[in-house]
Write a protein that holds these residues in place. Structure first.
Motif, PDB file in Angstrom:
ATOM      1  N   VAL A 118     -10.044 -48.252 -87.199  1.00  0.00           N
ATOM      2  CA  VAL A 118     -11.453 -48.576 -86.961  1.00  0.00           C
ATOM      3  C   VAL A 118     -12.257 -47.907 -88.072  1.00  0.00           C
ATOM      4  CG1 VAL A 118     -13.372 -48.463 -85.350  1.00  0.00           C
ATOM      5  CG2 VAL A 118     -11.027 -48.660 -84.475  1.00  0.00           C
ATOM      6  N   ALA A 119     -12.905 -48.731 -88.890  1.00  0.00           N
ATOM      7  CA  ALA A 119     -13.643 -48.224 -90.046  1.00  0.00           C
ATOM      8  C   ALA A 119     -15.058 -48.782 -90.030  1.00  0.00           C
ATOM      9  CB  ALA A 119     -12.938 -48.642 -91.341  1.00  0.00           C
ATOM     10  N   ASP A 120     -16.020 -47.953 -90.368  1.00  0.00           N
ATOM     11  CA  ASP A 120     -17.415 -48.399 -90.471  1.00  0.00           C
ATOM     12  C   ASP A 120     -17.500 -49.438 -91.592  1.00  0.00           C
ATOM     13  OD1 ASP A 120     -20.201 -48.606 -91.153  1.00  0.00           O
ATOM     14  OD2 ASP A 120     -20.554 -46.664 -90.215  1.00  0.00           O
ATOM     15  N   ILE A 121     -17.992 -50.620 -91.281  1.00  0.00           N
ATOM     16  CA  ILE A 121     -18.037 -51.712 -92.252  1.00  0.00           C
ATOM     17  C   ILE A 121     -18.855 -51.348 -93.481  1.00  0.00           C
ATOM     18  CG2 ILE A 121     -20.081 -52.834 -91.262  1.00  0.00           C
ATOM     19  CD1 ILE A 121     -18.607 -55.535 -91.752  1.00  0.00           C
ATOM     20  N   ARG A 122     -19.759 -50.385 -93.352  1.00  0.00           N
ATOM     21  CA  ARG A 122     -20.611 -50.008 -94.474  1.00  0.00           C
ATOM     22  C   ARG A 122     -19.960 -49.000 -95.404  1.00  0.00           C
ATOM     23  NH1 ARG A 122     -25.259 -48.166 -90.473  1.00  0.00           N
ATOM     24  NH2 ARG A 122     -23.334 -47.279 -89.600  1.00  0.00           N
ATOM     25  N   ARG A 123     -18.823 -48.420 -94.990  1.00  0.00           N
ATOM     26  CA  ARG A 123     -18.164 -47.380 -95.787  1.00  0.00           C
ATOM     27  C   ARG A 123     -16.973 -47.888 -96.587  1.00  0.00           C
ATOM     28  NH1 ARG A 123     -18.619 -41.852 -94.845  1.00  0.00           N
ATOM     29  NH2 ARG A 123     -20.191 -41.226 -93.327  1.00  0.00           N
ATOM     30  N   GLY A 124     -16.316 -48.932 -96.085  1.00  0.00           N
ATOM     31  CA  GLY A 124     -15.093 -49.374 -96.739  1.00  0.00           C
ATOM     32  C   GLY A 124     -13.938 -48.430 -96.447  1.00  0.00           C
ATOM     33  N   LEU A 125     -12.882 -48.537 -97.235  1.00  0.00           N
ATOM     34  CA  LEU A 125     -11.701 -47.706 -97.044  1.00  0.00           C
ATOM     35  C   LEU A 125     -11.931 -46.352 -97.692  1.00  0.00           C
ATOM     36  CD1 LEU A 125      -8.752 -47.910 -95.908  1.00  0.00           C
ATOM     37  CD2 LEU A 125      -8.047 -48.395 -98.259  1.00  0.00           C
ATOM     38  N   THR A 126     -11.951 -45.298 -96.896  1.00  0.00           N
ATOM     39  CA  THR A 126     -12.203 -43.958 -97.425  1.00  0.00           C
ATOM     40  C   THR A 126     -10.891 -43.255 -97.770  1.00  0.00           C
ATOM     41  OG1 THR A 126     -12.095 -42.791 -95.299  1.00  0.00           O
ATOM     42  CG2 THR A 126     -14.214 -43.822 -95.894  1.00  0.00           C
ATOM     43  N   ALA A 127     -11.001 -42.150 -98.487  1.00  0.00           N
ATOM     44  CA  ALA A 127      -9.812 -41.375 -98.854  1.00  0.00           C
ATOM     45  C   ALA A 127      -9.094 -40.868 -97.612  1.00  0.00           C
ATOM     46  CB  ALA A 127     -10.220 -40.205 -99.751  1.00  0.00           C
ATOM     47  N   LEU A 128      -9.842 -40.511 -96.575  1.00  0.00           N
ATOM     48  CA  LEU A 128      -9.216 -40.030 -95.341  1.00  0.00           C
ATOM     49  C   LEU A 128      -8.491 -41.159 -94.613  1.00  0.00           C
ATOM     50  CD1 LEU A 128     -11.989 -37.607 -94.067  1.00  0.00           C
ATOM     51  CD2 LEU A 128      -9.712 -36.975 -94.886  1.00  0.00           C
ATOM     52  N   ASP A 129      -9.059 -42.365 -94.650  1.00  0.00           N
ATOM     53  CA  ASP A 129      -8.358 -43.519 -94.079  1.00  0.00           C
ATOM     54  C   ASP A 129      -7.036 -43.732 -94.807  1.00  0.00           C
ATOM     55  OD1 ASP A 129     -10.518 -44.088 -92.351  1.00  0.00           O
ATOM     56  OD2 ASP A 129     -11.475 -45.381 -93.848  1.00  0.00           O
ATOM     57  N   GLU A 130      -7.068 -43.677 -96.131  1.00  0.00           N
ATOM     58  CA  GLU A 130      -5.858 -43.862 -96.925  1.00  0.00           C
ATOM     59  C   GLU A 130      -4.813 -42.808 -96.582  1.00  0.00           C
ATOM     60  OE1 GLU A 130      -6.165 -44.778-101.141  1.00  0.00           O
ATOM     61  OE2 GLU A 130      -8.332 -44.876-100.894  1.00  0.00           O
ATOM     62  N   GLU A 131      -5.269 -41.577 -96.423  1.00  0.00           N
ATOM     63  CA  GLU A 131      -4.348 -40.488 -96.105  1.00  0.00           C
ATOM     64  C   GLU A 131      -3.654 -40.727 -94.770  1.00  0.00           C
ATOM     65  OE1 GLU A 131      -4.770 -35.720 -95.195  1.00  0.00           O
ATOM     66  OE2 GLU A 131      -6.072 -36.628 -96.712  1.00  0.00           O
ATOM     67  N   LEU A 132      -4.412 -41.177 -93.774  1.00  0.00           N
ATOM     68  CA  LEU A 132      -3.814 -41.455 -92.464  1.00  0.00           C
ATOM     69  C   LEU A 132      -2.863 -42.645 -92.539  1.00  0.00           C
ATOM     70  CD1 LEU A 132      -3.787 -42.946 -89.537  1.00  0.00           C
ATOM     71  CD2 LEU A 132      -3.772 -40.443 -89.574  1.00  0.00           C
ATOM     72  N   LEU A 133      -3.280 -43.710 -93.227  1.00  0.00           N
ATOM     73  CA  LEU A 133      -2.441 -44.906 -93.314  1.00  0.00           C
ATOM     74  C   LEU A 133      -1.150 -44.652 -94.080  1.00  0.00           C
ATOM     75  CD1 LEU A 133      -5.076 -47.733 -93.911  1.00  0.00           C
ATOM     76  CD2 LEU A 133      -3.847 -47.176 -91.800  1.00  0.00           C
ATOM     77  N   ALA A 134      -1.163 -43.655 -94.958  1.00  0.00           N
ATOM     78  CA  ALA A 134       0.049 -43.341 -95.710  1.00  0.00           C
ATOM     79  C   ALA A 134       1.183 -42.881 -94.792  1.00  0.00           C
ATOM     80  CB  ALA A 134      -0.247 -42.264 -96.753  1.00  0.00           C
ATOM     81  N   TRP A 135       0.837 -42.404 -93.598  1.00  0.00           N
ATOM     82  CA  TRP A 135       1.845 -41.981 -92.628  1.00  0.00           C
ATOM     83  C   TRP A 135       2.530 -43.176 -91.972  1.00  0.00           C
ATOM     84  CZ3 TRP A 135       3.084 -36.843 -91.464  1.00  0.00           C
ATOM     85  CH2 TRP A 135       2.198 -35.864 -91.917  1.00  0.00           C
ATOM     86  N   ALA A 136       1.884 -44.337 -91.987  1.00  0.00           N
ATOM     87  CA  ALA A 136       2.372 -45.482 -91.212  1.00  0.00           C
ATOM     88  C   ALA A 136       3.551 -46.163 -91.898  1.00  0.00           C
ATOM     89  CB  ALA A 136       1.249 -46.489 -91.005  1.00  0.00           C
ATOM     90  N   PRO A 137       4.674 -46.327 -91.206  1.00  0.00           N
ATOM     91  CA  PRO A 137       5.811 -47.040 -91.788  1.00  0.00           C
ATOM     92  C   PRO A 137       5.453 -48.488 -92.100  1.00  0.00           C
ATOM     93  CG  PRO A 137       6.457 -45.845 -89.788  1.00  0.00           C
ATOM     94  CD  PRO A 137       4.962 -45.831 -89.849  1.00  0.00           C
ATOM     95  N   ALA A 138       6.117 -49.063 -93.095  1.00  0.00           N
ATOM     96  CA  ALA A 138       5.832 -50.432 -93.503  1.00  0.00           C
ATOM     97  C   ALA A 138       6.120 -51.433 -92.391  1.00  0.00           C
ATOM     98  CB  ALA A 138       6.647 -50.784 -94.749  1.00  0.00           C
ATOM     99  N   ARG A 139       7.015 -51.087 -91.477  1.00  0.00           N
ATOM    100  CA  ARG A 139       7.386 -52.008 -90.393  1.00  0.00           C
ATOM    101  C   ARG A 139       6.270 -52.172 -89.361  1.00  0.00           C
ATOM    102  NH1 ARG A 139       7.869 -49.380 -85.799  1.00  0.00           N
ATOM    103  NH2 ARG A 139       8.241 -47.119 -85.832  1.00  0.00           N
ATOM    104  N   VAL A 140       5.320 -51.264 -89.356  1.00  0.00           N
ATOM    105  CA  VAL A 140       4.272 -51.247 -88.330  1.00  0.00           C
ATOM    106  C   VAL A 140       3.132 -52.193 -88.713  1.00  0.00           C
ATOM    107  CG1 VAL A 140       2.522 -49.783 -87.248  1.00  0.00           C
ATOM    108  CG2 VAL A 140       4.840 -48.904 -87.583  1.00  0.00           C
ATOM    109  N   HIS A 141       2.722 -53.047 -87.782  1.00  0.00           N
ATOM    110  CA  HIS A 141       1.578 -53.937 -88.005  1.00  0.00           C
ATOM    111  C   HIS A 141       0.313 -53.117 -88.259  1.00  0.00           C
ATOM    112  CE1 HIS A 141       3.790 -57.493 -86.744  1.00  0.00           C
ATOM    113  NE2 HIS A 141       4.167 -56.865 -85.642  1.00  0.00           N
ATOM    114  N   LEU A 142      -0.583 -53.672 -89.050  1.00  0.00           N
ATOM    115  CA  LEU A 142      -1.851 -52.996 -89.334  1.00  0.00           C
ATOM    116  C   LEU A 142      -3.012 -53.962 -89.136  1.00  0.00           C
ATOM    117  CD1 LEU A 142      -3.553 -50.617 -90.365  1.00  0.00           C
ATOM    118  CD2 LEU A 142      -3.063 -51.389 -92.706  1.00  0.00           C
ATOM    119  N   LEU A 143      -3.974 -53.529 -88.316  1.00  0.00           N
ATOM    120  CA  LEU A 143      -5.211 -54.275 -88.085  1.00  0.00           C
ATOM    121  C   LEU A 143      -6.380 -53.354 -88.412  1.00  0.00           C
ATOM    122  CD1 LEU A 143      -6.926 -56.618 -86.874  1.00  0.00           C
ATOM    123  CD2 LEU A 143      -6.593 -55.538 -84.629  1.00  0.00           C
TER     124      LEU A 143
END
Length: 201
Positions: A118-143
Motif C-alpha cells: 500500500v503506497a501513497d499515490i502521490r509518493r511513488g515507490l520510495t526507498a523504504l518500499d524497495e527495501e521491504l520488497l527486496a525481501w519478497a521471493p520472486a515466486r510471491v505475487h505482488l499487488l
C-alpha cells in the motif's frame, strides 16, 4: 475460495518464533506507516474496525494475523498486517526492529502467496518500499495499491500507475499488478479484492 469478508482476528505476533502454523496460503500487507494500510484492509474485508486505523502513524508494531473463515470453521487462509515503516517519531532502533519483523516474515514464510504494497499515490515507490520488497521471493505475487487516489485527477492517477509499474519493472517485478485505490471513493477496491481472493483460491 477464501472470501476476505469472512476475516476474523487470529493473533498478534512480535516474535517470528511464535508464529502459528500456516493453515493455508497467506497474504501480507506492507507499506509506510501513513500510507493507509489498515484502512485498505478494512475496505477490502468490508469491515470498519478489523485492522486498527489510527490518526497516529506507526501504531501497528507487530504482525497481526486474520483468519479467512466464518467463526467455528477451519480457516483456509490468512491475511497478515505487518508493521508500517518509515515513521520518524519512533526511535531508529524501533523502526529497524519493525522492518526486520516484516521483512523476515515476507522472506521466510513458505505459506506466503502474495504481498500487497500500500503506497501513497502521490509518493511513488520510495526507498523504504524497495527495501521491504527486496525481501519478497520472486515466486510471491505482488499487488501495489496506489492509495489515496481520490487526491489526484484521472490523468494524474494514470500517470502515477504507469510510473509505478515502470519502477517495479526496473527492479525485476514486471509481473506486479498496480491499481489506483481509494477507500473514500471506492476506486479499485473490488478489483483489488478479486485479485487477492484469486491468489487464495
Amino acid at each position: 475460495m477464501a472470501s476476505l469478508s469472512t476475516a476474523q482476528f487470529c493473533t498478534t505476533v512480535t516474535d517470528l518464533r511464535r508464529l502459528p502454523d500456516a493453515v493455508g496460503p497467506e497474504v501480507a500487507f506492507v507499506g509506510r506507516s501513513n500510507a493507509g494500510k489498515s484502512s485498505a484492509i478494512n475496505a477490502l474485508c468490508r469491515r470498519r474496525k478489523l485492522a486498527f486505523a489510527s490518526r497516529t502513524p506507526g501504531r501497528t508494531q507487530a504482525l497481526n494475523l486474520f483468519d479467512l473463515a466464518p467463526v467455528g470453521e477451519a480457516a483456509p487462509a490468512r491475511l497478515v498486517d505487518t508493521p508500517g515503516y518509515g515513521y520518524a517519531a519512533v526511535p531508529q532502533a524501533t523502526r529497524e526492529t519493525w522492518g526486520r519483523l516484516a521483512g523476515r516474515y515476507v522472506a521466510g514464510r513458505d505459506a506466503l502467496a502474495g504481498v500487497v504494497l500500500v503506497a501513497d499515490i502521490r509518493r511513488g515507490l520510495t526507498a523504504l518500499d524497495e527495501e521491504l520488497l527486496a525481501w519478497a521471493p520472486a515466486r510471491v505475487h505482488l499487488l501495489v495499491l496506489l492509495a489515496k487516489a481520490d487526491k489526484l485527477n484521472r490523468e494524474e492517477r494514470r500517470r502515477a500507475a504507469v510510473a509505478m509499474a515502470q519502477a517495479l519493472a526496473l527492479r525485476g517485478r514486471d509481473d506486479a499488478r498496480v491499481i489506483a485505490f481509494s477507500v473514500l471513493s471506492g476506486e479499485g477496491v473490488d478489483e483489488a479484492r478479486a485479485a487477492i481472493e484469486a491468489w487464495l483460491a
